[in-house]
Design a protein around this motif. Sequence first.
Motif, PDB file in Angstrom:
ATOM      1  N   ALA A  88      -4.058  -1.331  -4.815  1.00  0.00           N
ATOM      2  CA  ALA A  88      -4.037  -0.451  -5.997  1.00  0.00           C
ATOM      3  C   ALA A  88      -3.348  -1.071  -7.208  1.00  0.00           C
ATOM      4  O   ALA A  88      -3.015  -0.365  -8.157  1.00  0.00           O
TER       5      ALA A  88
ATOM      6  N   SER B 214      -4.634  -0.171 -10.604  1.00  0.00           N
ATOM      7  CA  SER B 214      -4.533   1.209 -11.096  1.00  0.00           C
ATOM      8  C   SER B 214      -3.135   1.626 -11.526  1.00  0.00           C
ATOM      9  O   SER B 214      -2.979   2.633 -12.196  1.00  0.00           O
ATOM     10  N   LEU B 215      -2.123   0.897 -11.097  1.00  0.00           N
ATOM     11  CA  LEU B 215      -0.761   1.405 -11.263  1.00  0.00           C
ATOM     12  C   LEU B 215       0.159   0.341 -11.869  1.00  0.00           C
ATOM     13  O   LEU B 215       0.392  -0.712 -11.271  1.00  0.00           O
ATOM     14  N   ALA B 216       0.715   0.658 -13.021  1.00  0.00           N
ATOM     15  CA  ALA B 216       1.574  -0.287 -13.738  1.00  0.00           C
ATOM     16  C   ALA B 216       2.811  -0.657 -12.926  1.00  0.00           C
ATOM     17  O   ALA B 216       3.287  -1.799 -12.976  1.00  0.00           O
ATOM     18  N   TYR B 217       3.333   0.307 -12.152  1.00  0.00           N
ATOM     19  CA  TYR B 217       4.529   0.003 -11.369  1.00  0.00           C
ATOM     20  C   TYR B 217       4.234  -1.080 -10.323  1.00  0.00           C
ATOM     21  O   TYR B 217       5.048  -1.963 -10.076  1.00  0.00           O
ATOM     22  N   ARG B 218       3.055  -0.976  -9.729  1.00  0.00           N
ATOM     23  CA  ARG B 218       2.710  -1.990  -8.727  1.00  0.00           C
ATOM     24  C   ARG B 218       2.496  -3.358  -9.391  1.00  0.00           C
ATOM     25  O   ARG B 218       2.798  -4.403  -8.803  1.00  0.00           O
TER      26      ARG B 218
ATOM     27  N   ASN C 148     -10.065   2.370  -9.237  1.00  0.00           N
ATOM     28  CA  ASN C 148      -9.975   3.794  -8.923  1.00  0.00           C
ATOM     29  C   ASN C 148      -9.028   3.996  -7.746  1.00  0.00           C
ATOM     30  O   ASN C 148      -9.454   4.109  -6.606  1.00  0.00           O
ATOM     31  N   GLY C 149      -7.720   4.013  -8.037  1.00  0.00           N
ATOM     32  CA  GLY C 149      -6.751   4.175  -6.956  1.00  0.00           C
ATOM     33  C   GLY C 149      -6.846   3.010  -5.994  1.00  0.00           C
ATOM     34  O   GLY C 149      -6.792   1.847  -6.403  1.00  0.00           O
ATOM     35  N   ILE C 150      -7.014   3.316  -4.705  1.00  0.00           N
ATOM     36  CA  ILE C 150      -7.139   2.241  -3.710  1.00  0.00           C
ATOM     37  C   ILE C 150      -8.552   1.667  -3.676  1.00  0.00           C
ATOM     38  O   ILE C 150      -8.811   0.685  -2.990  1.00  0.00           O
TER      39      ILE C 150
ATOM     40  N   GLY D 191       0.758  -1.249   0.000  1.00  0.00           N
ATOM     41  CA  GLY D 191       0.000   0.000   0.000  1.00  0.00           C
ATOM     42  C   GLY D 191       0.789   1.300   0.000  1.00  0.00           C
ATOM     43  O   GLY D 191       0.326   2.315  -0.491  1.00  0.00           O
ATOM     44  N   SER D 192       1.959   1.302   0.590  1.00  0.00           N
ATOM     45  CA  SER D 192       2.722   2.561   0.619  1.00  0.00           C
ATOM     46  C   SER D 192       4.147   2.297   0.149  1.00  0.00           C
ATOM     47  O   SER D 192       5.124   2.579   0.826  1.00  0.00           O
ATOM     48  N   LEU D 193       4.186   1.767  -1.014  1.00  0.00           N
ATOM     49  CA  LEU D 193       5.386   1.195  -1.619  1.00  0.00           C
ATOM     50  C   LEU D 193       6.598   2.138  -1.634  1.00  0.00           C
ATOM     51  O   LEU D 193       6.504   3.290  -1.997  1.00  0.00           O
ATOM     52  N   TRP D 194       7.745   1.615  -1.271  1.00  0.00           N
ATOM     53  CA  TRP D 194       9.017   2.284  -1.498  1.00  0.00           C
ATOM     54  C   TRP D 194      10.080   1.223  -1.699  1.00  0.00           C
ATOM     55  O   TRP D 194       9.952   0.103  -1.225  1.00  0.00           O
ATOM     56  N   ALA D 195      11.116   1.605  -2.408  1.00  0.00           N
ATOM     57  CA  ALA D 195      12.082   0.623  -2.901  1.00  0.00           C
ATOM     58  C   ALA D 195      12.653  -0.296  -1.811  1.00  0.00           C
ATOM     59  O   ALA D 195      12.646  -1.518  -1.984  1.00  0.00           O
TER      60      ALA D 195
END
Lengths: 269, 269, 269
Positions: free
Chosen positions: A93, A96-100, A134-136, A63-67
């Motif tokens: 999410a 909604s998000l290609a990176y995820r 839609n986002g989360i 949910g609150s992704l960081w490297a």
Amino acid sequence: MVVSLLEKVRALNPIVANVANGVTIDQVANAQNAIGASPIMSNAPEEAEEIVTIAQAITINIGSLWAPQIQEMMALMTAAYQQQKPIVLDPVAVGSLAYRQQIIEQLLILDTPTLIRGNAGEIAYFAGIDWQANGIDAGHGNSNPVIIAKAAANRLHTIILLTGPTDIITDGQRVTLISNGTSLFQTHVGSGDMLSGLCGAFVAVHPADPYQAAIEAAATFAVAGELVATAMETPLPGTFYPQLIDYLFHITPAKVANTVQLSEVPTHE
Amino acid sequence: MVVSLLEKVRALNPIVANVANGVTIDQVANAQNAIGASPIMSNAPEEAEEIVTIAQAITINIGSLWAPQIQEMMALMTAAYQQQKPIVLDPVAVGSLAYRQQIIEQLLILDTPTLIRGNAGEIAYFAGIDWQANGIDAGHGNSNPVIIAKAAANRLHTIILLTGPTDIITDGQRVTLISNGTSLFQTHVGSGDMLSGLCGAFVAVHPADPYQAAIEAAATFAVAGELVATAMETPLPGTFYPQLIDYLFHITPAKVANTVQLSEVPTHE
Amino acid sequence: MVVSLLEKVRALNPIVANVANGVTIDQVANAQNAIGASPIMSNAPEEAEEIVTIAQAITINIGSLWAPQIQEMMALMTAAYQQQKPIVLDPVAVGSLAYRQQIIEQLLILDTPTLIRGNAGEIAYFAGIDWQANGIDAGHGNSNPVIIAKAAANRLHTIILLTGPTDIITDGQRVTLISNGTSLFQTHVGSGDMLSGLCGAFVAVHPADPYQAAIEAAATFAVAGELVATAMETPLPGTFYPQLIDYLFHITPAKVANTVQLSEVPTHE
């Protein structure tokens, strides 16, 4: 419905290791503690192996992704697969998000989590079905959520818990529906994450049958939420949360069994 | 006062992307959700561009600063400027810490945020006016907060929302004062961060007029806080917070309009 | 018992800088604020020195460990030792995880913290006494917690606050016991972290006598928790937390002095 795992969680007090969403990490820890498990959080890959050793299950939330957290997820999951500890994945999410999606694909290369808990927008991604997430939030689409859940379970060969107005648990063949709950689950950020955390607690004490663990976790959470909301003069999301933790602390198997509205979808439907 | 944006937030359910203060990230998400927006949090620069694409506004809070988060702030803000999405900046403790001043200057090189929300100690920094800030607290100084807010707005060519016993909204020329609120905003950590988050929700649905968006966000929050505190037998900060989320969930434009104590400072005062 | 430091915290409003557990960072900030201190959180080593300069005490919590945070801990502690500001250490789960032991040893090489607050499983590690810690929970063992606390204090030459059903404060010679509290401290995740945060507030205003500061912090917290739990029809962990913050906000020295059940263990026992 026989509810047997709730007492087992309380009796065994399993340690659940979490890579948590920074937004809801406090809620997840307190929900796990209230139900009878012992949460531990870590962001250090260096301690992943021993964390898994002392834990009976792990939950992963993006949910609150960081490297640096991704390295920790990889390390914890690798250790959990090696040590055959169950893994619950919450793909916040991902629809909604290609990176995820890219991160999730990296995680899936390791192996398949025991259980994935998400809303329709998130599970549709795994099913490869078009959906406007839609986002989360779940967003909207034209497909039947049961078909989405089954398709995801069959593609990944895992258990899916798709949450929404009706919760759907499936292994790709069997489908259980739970129609309890409250609209406050949508208006309180953290509800889905708490349920994923509870799935970790239930699967920790019954790793041989994650389908049953998911059913009982979802039933317990939905019944608790429904009964708290029903007892409120006006259902409101702020005071709902502390009361939900209270309820998870004292809920009984009998209360769950007597309140749950559960149905099984015939396999050849 | 005509309150028109609150209903718009609820109708449009805008996605607000947040680089949040780790201390209050849960509160910000739940305040945004209660008012009708959909929060999303991220700490991964890799997804900054697509996060901005799906979001209608972004908020940046430097409250629990760490190096990877600064890269994320830069990435999100760069994308937001390119995509012309409004940015709300909350410069926590910038009045007290030279390192945070350095970070803020780096962020300001990119371009100017749409709206800056801070206490007197924080806004005085942007105004270049002497002030004794006290960590995350406003501290004390000799200058009139209205003069501080106007000076900051004029130096940066942006909208300033300076919060305190009286909230001050200014574009450097026009000044609106809101004298609602409660002292519990000072005793509950997270109040300012939640308001910054609400500014993100309001500016998301009315990016053409951030001055009006800031007024309505501040009025809605101040009225909600005041009415919750007034209804408490003894105003206390712990039980205040969940009730504040409740109130943000059901507050109406009429309630805000009828309760707000708003005045405009003549331009040539 | 004379309770003198509580009013001093409220009068002086000390800044306490925290490297916090991500799980409970909101709770720690709000507990410190409720008692009268001003919390500041940071994860950036770059600002460690100036954070320490504006702070009167620092607290270090290893609960949600990640590599960049360790650098921040090292930087903050180094600056605090140089500037002779008191340090409170909360060694979450150090009894269960070898990696955390390694980090703690790195931190101890710098110098010795003013005060260490932990449960029996955590303090047993410092004492070098066998104990079966259970993740973040105390676990169980055969040794007397008073002996564990004294051994840890003597090995490290510092003040130990070992919390449990009875709280034990010792400098290795003197031992004070506080038998107030509530079982909800165990069922609410964050209780120990909040107490460590309060220790930071109390030692900030009385750095010359951390033994006394630890006694007053523990007494204030235990009395507040006990009185909140006693006033609840059914003691439950979710609604307990906001009420605990309320109580910390209005608790008086007289209330602490009149309610605390404190005893001193004779030195040659």
